[in-house]
Enzyme design. Sequence first.
Site, PDB file in Angstrom:
ATOM      1  N   CYS A 291       0.271 -32.667  54.663  1.00 52.59           N
ATOM      2  CA  CYS A 291       0.041 -31.952  53.398  1.00 52.59           C
ATOM      3  C   CYS A 291       0.459 -32.764  52.173  1.00 52.59           C
ATOM      4  CB  CYS A 291       0.756 -30.604  53.409  1.00 52.59           C
ATOM      5  SG  CYS A 291       0.083 -29.496  54.649  1.00 52.59           S
TER       6      CYS A 291
ATOM      7  N   HIS B   7       1.272 -28.451  46.116  1.00 54.04           N
ATOM      8  CA  HIS B   7       0.557 -28.203  47.367  1.00 54.04           C
ATOM      9  C   HIS B   7       0.483 -26.696  47.608  1.00 54.04           C
ATOM     10  CE1 HIS B   7      -0.728 -28.068  51.394  1.00 54.04           C
ATOM     11  NE2 HIS B   7       0.448 -27.800  51.904  1.00 54.04           N
TER      12      HIS B   7
ATOM     13  N   ASN C 287      -4.152 -22.809  52.914  1.00 53.66           N
ATOM     14  CA  ASN C 287      -3.553 -24.146  52.890  1.00 53.66           C
ATOM     15  C   ASN C 287      -4.560 -25.132  53.475  1.00 53.66           C
ATOM     16  OD1 ASN C 287      -2.144 -26.506  53.418  1.00 53.66           O
ATOM     17  ND2 ASN C 287      -0.348 -25.484  54.290  1.00 53.66           N
TER      18      ASN C 287
END
Length: 334
Positions: free
Chosen positions: A115, A254, A284
Site C-alpha cells: 500500500c 492511503h 482500499n
Amino acid sequence: MQYPRHAAVLAGVGGWLPPRVVDNHELSQRLDTSDEWIRTRTGIRQRHIAAPGESTVDMAVRAGGRAIRSAGMTEVDALVLATATPDQVCPGSAPQVASGLGLGGIFALDVNAVCSGFVYALATAAGLIATGVAGRVLVIGSDTFSTLVHPDDRSTVPIFGDGAGAVVLRAGEPDEPGALGPFDLHSEGELADLLVVPAGGSKQRTSADPHDYFLSMQGTRVFRLANARMAESTRAVLDQAGLSVHEVDRFVGHQANVRILQAVAKQLGLPPERLVVNIERTGNTSAASIPLALADACCDGSLRSGHLVVLSAFGAGLTWGSTVLRWPDIKLSE
Ligand code: ACO
C-alpha cells in the site's frame, strides 16, 4: 538519452476502475457482515472488482494511458509500476504495461511496497530523473487485491477493491509547481507477519491450508501502526521541507480506512475538510489508492492548482512514507 540533474515535476494524472461495482449490501448477502458494520468501521460503501481475466496489467495500461494524455505527451522514457499483485509471480509486470501502451523498449520496473508502493515508486522515479536516467517517467499504482483476499474472509473482503492510478513525472525545476519532494520513507520487516500471504513464495512454497494462499491481516495492530506512522512521517516530511502543517491544503493519505485518515488529521491538528477521501466508492486499492484519490480530487475540483499537498501511505512490509508538492495546473484526459 542523458538529462541534466533535475527535480521531478508532476505533469499528468489518470485513474481507472474496473466497471463492476460490488456494494456492501451485495457482500452482506454472502458474508456474515452488514452495510452498517462496513460503513461505520471503514467508511466504505462499495468497491470496484476486476472481472475474471481483467488483470493488474490491463488496469495499469488504462490508467497509464490517461496520465500520459493528461500530461499532453505521447511517450515517456521509463515506467515504474507499484504493485503487489503482478500478473505473474515472475516476471515483473511493468514491461507488459509498457508494451500495452505501445512503449515497448523503455526502462520498466516493478516496485513492491504494497500500500506504500505508489509513494516508493514516486521516489524511485524521482531518482531516475535526478540521475539523468530518464526525463519523463510514468508512475503507476495498480493492484487486484480481490485475488488476494479469501472469498469467505469477512475481515478482509469488505476492505479491498481493485483499480489503477497513474501520474507522469518530468524533469523540471525544484521551485516550480508540481516539483516533488522531499521524501520520508521507512520499513520495518520484523512486522511482516501483520499483513502477509504466508504460502506460495520461496519460504513456504506449499501449504495444506488453502487460507495460507490468501492475505492474513492483524487489522487492529495495523490500524494503530498506520495512525502513528502516517502522522510521524507527515511531520517529518514537512520538517524537511521547512513547512508547517497549517500550510497544508490537502492531505492525500492511503485510503485504507476513513477512521485512519481522521485519526491522522486529528494528531496533526489538520482540519478534516483538508482530507481527500474517496474510499467510500473504491475501498482500499493498495498501490492505486493515492493516485486514484488524486485523479478523483482533481476531477471534482477539491484539488486545485496552487494547493500544498501531502501524500502519505502505510502498508504491508511494513512500509510507510510521505512526500509533498504544490499542485500544478493539471488537465485530466479520457
Ligand atoms: N462484519 C462484521 N463484523 C466484523 C467484520 C465484518 N466485515 N470484520 C470483523 N468483524 C468483527 C470481528 O470479528 C470482531 O468481533 P468480536 O469483537 O466479536 O471479536 C469485531 O468485528 C471487531 O473487530 P476488529 O478487528 O477489532 O474491528 P476494527 O474496528 O479494528 O476494524 C478493520 C477492523 C476495519 C480491519 C480495521 O482494523 C482496519 O482498518 N485496520 C487497518 C487495515 C489497514 O490499514 N490496512 C493498510 C494496509 S493494507 C496493505 O498494505 C495490503
